[in-house]
Motif scaffolding. Structure first.
Motif, short mmCIF file in Angstrom:
data_model
loop_
_atom_site.label_atom_id
_atom_site.label_comp_id
_atom_site.label_asym_id
_atom_site.label_seq_id
_atom_site.Cartn_x
_atom_site.Cartn_y
_atom_site.Cartn_z
N LEU A 3 0.83 -1.21 0.00
CA LEU A 3 0.00 0.00 0.00
C LEU A 3 0.86 1.26 0.00
O LEU A 3 1.82 1.38 0.75
CB LEU A 3 -0.92 0.02 1.22
N ASN A 4 0.47 2.20 -0.84
CA ASN A 4 1.09 3.51 -0.88
C ASN A 4 0.21 4.45 -0.04
O ASN A 4 -0.99 4.55 -0.31
CB ASN A 4 1.17 3.99 -2.33
N PRO A 5 0.77 5.13 0.96
CA PRO A 5 -0.07 5.98 1.83
C PRO A 5 -0.85 7.05 1.07
O PRO A 5 -2.00 7.34 1.42
CB PRO A 5 0.93 6.62 2.79
N ILE A 6 -0.27 7.62 0.03
CA ILE A 6 -0.98 8.64 -0.75
C ILE A 6 -2.19 8.00 -1.45
O ILE A 6 -3.27 8.59 -1.47
CB ILE A 6 -0.03 9.28 -1.79
N HIS A 7 -2.00 6.80 -2.00
CA HIS A 7 -3.12 6.11 -2.65
C HIS A 7 -4.23 5.82 -1.65
O HIS A 7 -5.41 5.93 -1.99
CB HIS A 7 -2.66 4.80 -3.27
N VAL A 8 -3.87 5.43 -0.44
CA VAL A 8 -4.87 5.11 0.58
C VAL A 8 -5.67 6.37 0.95
O VAL A 8 -6.90 6.32 1.07
CB VAL A 8 -4.21 4.50 1.83
N ILE A 9 -5.00 7.48 1.09
CA ILE A 9 -5.68 8.74 1.44
C ILE A 9 -6.64 9.15 0.32
O ILE A 9 -7.80 9.49 0.57
CB ILE A 9 -4.65 9.85 1.73
N VAL A 10 -6.16 9.11 -0.92
CA VAL A 10 -7.01 9.49 -2.06
C VAL A 10 -8.19 8.53 -2.19
O VAL A 10 -9.34 8.95 -2.39
CB VAL A 10 -6.18 9.55 -3.36
N ALA A 11 -7.92 7.24 -2.07
CA ALA A 11 -9.00 6.24 -2.16
C ALA A 11 -10.01 6.44 -1.04
O ALA A 11 -11.22 6.30 -1.26
CB ALA A 11 -8.42 4.83 -2.12
N GLY A 12 -9.54 6.76 0.15
CA GLY A 12 -10.44 7.01 1.27
C GLY A 12 -11.32 8.23 1.03
O GLY A 12 -12.52 8.21 1.32
N LEU A 13 -10.73 9.29 0.50
CA LEU A 13 -11.51 10.50 0.21
C LEU A 13 -12.55 10.24 -0.88
O LEU A 13 -13.69 10.72 -0.78
CB LEU A 13 -10.58 11.64 -0.20
N ILE A 14 -12.18 9.49 -1.89
CA ILE A 14 -13.13 9.15 -2.95
C ILE A 14 -14.27 8.30 -2.40
O ILE A 14 -15.45 8.54 -2.68
CB ILE A 14 -12.42 8.42 -4.11
N ALA A 15 -13.92 7.30 -1.58
CA ALA A 15 -14.95 6.42 -1.01
C ALA A 15 -15.90 7.20 -0.11
O ALA A 15 -17.11 6.97 -0.14
CB ALA A 15 -14.29 5.28 -0.24
N VAL A 16 -15.37 8.11 0.69
CA VAL A 16 -16.22 8.92 1.58
C VAL A 16 -17.13 9.82 0.75
O VAL A 16 -18.31 9.96 1.06
CB VAL A 16 -15.35 9.75 2.56
N ALA A 17 -16.60 10.43 -0.30
CA ALA A 17 -17.41 11.31 -1.14
C ALA A 17 -18.55 10.53 -1.81
O ALA A 17 -19.70 11.00 -1.85
CB ALA A 17 -16.54 11.98 -2.20
N VAL A 18 -18.26 9.34 -2.31
CA VAL A 18 -19.30 8.52 -2.93
C VAL A 18 -20.33 8.10 -1.90
O VAL A 18 -21.54 8.14 -2.15
CB VAL A 18 -18.67 7.29 -3.63
N PHE A 19 -19.88 7.70 -0.72
CA PHE A 19 -20.79 7.29 0.35
C PHE A 19 -21.71 8.43 0.76
O PHE A 19 -22.93 8.24 0.89
CB PHE A 19 -19.98 6.79 1.55
N ILE A 20 -21.16 9.62 0.93
CA ILE A 20 -21.98 10.78 1.30
C ILE A 20 -22.95 11.12 0.17
O ILE A 20 -24.12 11.44 0.42
CB ILE A 20 -21.09 11.98 1.66
N GLY A 21 -22.50 11.04 -1.07
CA GLY A 21 -23.38 11.30 -2.21
C GLY A 21 -24.56 10.33 -2.26
O GLY A 21 -25.69 10.73 -2.53
N ILE A 22 -24.28 9.06 -1.98
CA ILE A 22 -25.37 8.07 -1.96
C ILE A 22 -26.35 8.37 -0.84
O ILE A 22 -27.57 8.31 -1.03
CB ILE A 22 -24.78 6.65 -1.82
N LEU A 23 -25.83 8.72 0.34
CA LEU A 23 -26.72 9.05 1.47
C LEU A 23 -27.58 10.28 1.16
O LEU A 23 -28.78 10.29 1.46
CB LEU A 23 -25.91 9.28 2.74
N VAL A 24 -26.98 11.30 0.57
CA VAL A 24 -27.74 12.51 0.22
C VAL A 24 -28.82 12.18 -0.80
O VAL A 24 -29.96 12.66 -0.70
CB VAL A 24 -26.79 13.62 -0.28
N ALA A 25 -28.49 11.36 -1.79
CA ALA A 25 -29.48 10.98 -2.81
C ALA A 25 -30.63 10.20 -2.19
O ALA A 25 -31.79 10.43 -2.54
CB ALA A 25 -28.80 10.16 -3.90
N ILE A 26 -30.33 9.31 -1.27
CA ILE A 26 -31.38 8.53 -0.61
C ILE A 26 -32.28 9.45 0.21
O ILE A 26 -33.51 9.34 0.16
CB ILE A 26 -30.77 7.42 0.28
N VAL A 27 -31.69 10.36 0.96
CA VAL A 27 -32.48 11.28 1.79
C VAL A 27 -33.35 12.17 0.90
O VAL A 27 -34.54 12.37 1.20
CB VAL A 27 -31.56 12.13 2.70
#
Length: 65
Positions: free
Chosen positions: A35-59
């Motif tokens: 694992l590359n720490p920069i990749h993990v940070i970017v992947a985490g930010l992308i995953a959080v953004a998608v998760f929040i987007g899905i929650l907002v769309a559901i609400v």
């Protein structure tokens, strides 16, 4: 495995499985080498953004009804 170049998609897969809480111990053992720490940070930010987007769309869909 130490000679392999860290892949962004491997990091993304590791982050997504960690979100669900399903990771094998063998994956945790090889993570420091793969694992590359920069990749993990970017992947985490992308995953959080998608998760929040899905929650907002559901609400919005539920409130609109």
């Amino acid at each position: 495995m130490t000679g392999r170049k860290p892949s962004f998609f491997y990091s993304l897969k590791a982050v997504l499985w960690s979100f669900v809480g399903l990771r094998r111990k063998s994956d945790f053992d090889v993570d420091p080498a793969r694992l590359n720490p920069i990749h993990v940070i970017v992947a985490g930010l992308i995953a959080v953004a998608v998760f929040i987007g899905i929650l907002v769309a559901i609400v919005k869909a539920v409130v609109a009804q």
